[in-house]
Scaffold this active site. Structure first.
Site, PDB file in Angstrom:
ATOM      1  N   SER A   1      -1.698   9.883   2.411  1.00  0.00           N
ATOM      2  CA  SER A   1      -2.122   9.368   1.115  1.00  0.00           C
ATOM      3  C   SER A   1      -3.587   9.633   0.831  1.00  0.00           C
ATOM      4  O   SER A   1      -4.021   9.570  -0.301  1.00  0.00           O
ATOM      5  CB  SER A   1      -1.866   7.860   1.035  1.00  0.00           C
TER       6      SER A   1
ATOM      7  N   GLU B   1      -5.640  -3.011   8.197  1.00  0.00           N
ATOM      8  CA  GLU B   1      -6.929  -2.649   7.600  1.00  0.00           C
ATOM      9  C   GLU B   1      -8.089  -3.449   8.187  1.00  0.00           C
ATOM     10  O   GLU B   1      -9.156  -2.898   8.466  1.00  0.00           O
ATOM     11  CB  GLU B   1      -6.894  -2.858   6.081  1.00  0.00           C
TER      12      GLU B   1
ATOM     13  N   PHE C   1      -7.067  -2.560  -0.658  1.00  0.00           N
ATOM     14  CA  PHE C   1      -6.975  -3.215   0.649  1.00  0.00           C
ATOM     15  C   PHE C   1      -8.298  -3.146   1.406  1.00  0.00           C
ATOM     16  O   PHE C   1      -8.699  -4.098   2.053  1.00  0.00           O
ATOM     17  CB  PHE C   1      -5.834  -2.607   1.463  1.00  0.00           C
TER      18      PHE C   1
ATOM     19  N   HIS D   1      -8.008   5.678  -4.514  1.00  0.00           N
ATOM     20  CA  HIS D   1      -7.080   5.033  -5.454  1.00  0.00           C
ATOM     21  C   HIS D   1      -7.700   3.746  -6.002  1.00  0.00           C
ATOM     22  O   HIS D   1      -7.058   2.702  -6.052  1.00  0.00           O
ATOM     23  CB  HIS D   1      -5.728   4.757  -4.796  1.00  0.00           C
TER      24      HIS D   1
END
Lengths: 348, 286
Positions: free
Chosen positions: A62, A83, A108, A134
């Site tokens: 990603s 994370e 996140f 993102h």
């Protein structure tokens, strides 16, 4: 880097590539040049001798780190969907002389891990780089869990943190390299890697901490950052064609802010407009407003962005239209602002 | 502390006696420093006094007066609220001027209730927010691998701290990667702030939990210095293939009768008369 991207292509039962247009997670990278570039840019830092370690919480496709992993598996650390652990592990790695880059969705990384970032990285002065991709509403209909319209505000209130939002992957590459030796943490805010290109390779105007003045304007200066730079340039063209004198500034380094550039714009234009893919509270608009207020500059300012709400469902481009964050939308907002009482009133 | 040539040298009764004496020193200094701050974590520090003393006077490979020596073993204090017991040890190792202890928590002094690595020489990492430092220690241990150094990392965790989810994220990753140079020491004193850990949210079966995450487990009496020393030296010198959790069974408030019987002493302060009695009790015991 000349990577063989064959392995990214989706294949059917017969081993042949599926029809043009079919895609899956690995092949999505081929549609996201900005993310593919990120992996290569990080790999280039290793080639330059930088003690880079890249950490990913199960997002190597990603965010394009696949390319980095192909090149430097020994400097790659996969930590799974954790994370917070990734951020704190990065802090520990940094104490041993390594230079960790933690990559993840901005939602996140910046929101979920806010406290680990503050306490383990910023307070302790560890030179960890956080790459939140993102960001904003680039995730479209994936929904608010995957959006980050608060990350600039969060990151800029963390002492010792530098906050950078490059407009495209050319600027990302330049700034990534420029901050490679920075002794303190840096938060890089990225889109989804499909942003139109704004800069030519090796554009000398891209320098850390320095706003890029694309144009000056007597009527209005649009101040943009990250993903809103390109549509702001389009909006300015549209407004100029209608006879308005409109400037555009790319304020890629949000902290520390290039205050001189903001002051010069305020002195040179009748009004300022900030444009950000972020809540209008606490982000770019907030930072510009603070700068103006601190100096007693009473220029009309329109803070354009997400107005303290969560985005509806929709594809990214539709959401940009909805929020008037595409070129025509920004132009429309600017037109209304130029005509408004705030700009024409004598009460300044 | 030089690397051990053999267990007989480092587990000699002299070393054990020295560690016991330094554990008492930790408790007495804790009382003294808290008297300056007028608030502090007595009983959380008393439960780990032998653990701290064993690490710093028998196990960690350190160089006196050289807190940044790159090959030193690392110690991270997940339960950062016991830092008041660590500071006297760090000063004792020549990492900073012991006079700084006299200004503990006063304006501008580097020594606060929770440790700050940017202010305290010899403090390998800041803490205070529970659940973070096992991850940090894992990062250090992986960093040792990646930079070709052979130091070990010891993380002291509170048992209440194990309620934090991030602990288990770190545990899973350390188990997965077989990070043998990482040792977690759980100060299993049985109490957190609101009462008994296992009444609040149980952490049992504790040893099985660690094993399920790919760790070796050793259980030990956390006040038994020879046992602690033997356990930790075996791990230091044995090059284990897995990370190890040392579950150290301890008594919260160890050394002061009324604190051992009342979990409220997690945080508190003693007026002059009570402090004098506590000091007498601590000195008489050894």
């Amino acid at each position: 880097m000349n990577l063989n991207t064959d392995s990214l292509v989706p294949r059917g039962a017969d081993g042949q590539p599926l029809a043009e247009g079919s895609w899956h997670i690995p092949s999505m990278l081929l549609k996201s040049p900005g993310l593919l570039a990120l992996g290569e840019q990080l790999g280039a830092l290793v080639d330059d001798g930088e003690p880079v370690v890249v950490l990913t919480p199960d997002l190597s496709f990603s965010n394009g780190l696949w390319a980095f992993h192909e090149r430097h598996p020994e400097r790659f650390l996969q930590l799974g969907v954790s994370e917070q652990n990734s951020v704190s592990v990065a802090a520990g790695l940094a104490t041993t002389g390594l230079r960790p880059y933690v990559t993840g969705f901005a939602s996140f990384l910046a929101l979920l891990c806010c406290e680990q970032i503050r306490t383990d990285i910023a307070y302790t002065r560890q030179p960890v780089r956080l790459i939140g991709h993102h960001s904003g509403i680039t995730f479209g209909f994936y929904g608010t869990s995957h959006h980050a319209t608060e990350d600039i505000a969060i990151m800029r209130t963390i002492a010792n943190m530098t906050v950078v939002a490059p407009a495209d992957h050319v600027a990302m590459g330049v700034l990534l390299k420029a901050y490679a030796d920075h002794p303190l943490p840096v938060y890089f805010r990225m889109g989804r890697g499909r942003e139109p290109i704004v800069y030519e390779p090796d554009d000398e105007r891209i320098r850390p901490g320095q706003a890029i003045v694309h144009a000056t304007g007597d009527d209005l200066t649009i101040i943009a950052t990250g993903t809103t730079v390109h549509p702001s340039l389009l909006a300015a063209e549209e407004l100029r064609a209608e006879g308005h004198s409109v400037g555009v500034i790319d304020l890629h380094t949000i902290k520390p802010l290039d205050e001189a550039a903001v002051v010069a714009a305020a002195q040179g234009s009748r009004g300022l407009m900030t444009v950000e893919e972020h809540n209008v509270y606490g982000g770019l608009g907030g930072a510009v407003a603070e700068t103006l207020t601190d100096r007693g500059i009473g220029v009309p300012l329109l803070r354009h962005g997400i107005r303290d709400e969560y985005a509806p469902i929709g594809p990214p481009t539709h959401l940009y239209r909805h929020y008037r964050l595409d070129g025509p939308g920004i132009a429309e907002e600017a037109r209304a602002f130029l005509k408004s009482g705030r700009m024409t009133s004598d009460v300044r | 502390m030089p690397a051990s040539e053999g267990a007989s040298l480092t587990t000699s009764s002299e070393v054990v006696e020295r560690i016991r004496e330094r554990a008492q020193f930790v408790r007495l200094e804790t009382v003294r420093l808290i008297s300056i701050a007028k608030t502090g974590h007595y009983s959380s520090t008393f439960s780990c006094a032998e653990i701290l003393a064993t690490l710093y006077y028998g196990v960690l490979r350190l160089r006196h007066g050289d807190p940044q020596w790159p090959d030193r073993d690392r110690f991270v204090m997940g339960k950062g609220h016991a830092a008041v017991g660590l500071y006297p040890i760090l000063a004792d190792h020549g990492f900073f001027d012991p006079e700084l202890l006299d200004g503990y928590t006063r304006l501008g002094n580097p020594l606060g209730d929770h440790p700050d690595m940017t202010k305290v020489p010899g403090c390998d990492f800041s803490s205070g927010s529970l659940g973070h430092n096992l991850s940090v220690g894992l990062g250090m241990a992986l960093g040792a691998r990646m930079t070709g150094r052979d130091f070990n990392v010891y993380a002291l965790l509170g048992d209440g701290e194990l309620h934090e989810g991030q602990i288990w994220e770190a545990a899973a990753a350390a188990g997965h990667y077989g990070v043998g140079n990482l040792v977690a020491i759980v100060d299993r004193n049985g109490y957190c702030l609101d009462g008994k850990v296992d009444d609040i949210i149980t952490i049992e079966p504790l040893a099985d939990r660690w094993r399920a995450f790919g760790w070796d487990v050793v259980e030990v009496d956390g006040h038994d210095v020879p046992a602690l020393l033997d356990t930790l030296l075996r791990l230091r010198d044995g090059a284990p293939a897995k990370p190890t959790a040392v579950i150290a069974h301890t008594v919260k408030g160890k050394g002061v009768g009324f604190m051992e019987r009342d979990f409220g002493w997690h945080l508190g302060w003693l007026a002059e008369q009570d402090e004098a009695a506590v000091i007498r009790e601590l000195k008489d015991e050894k």
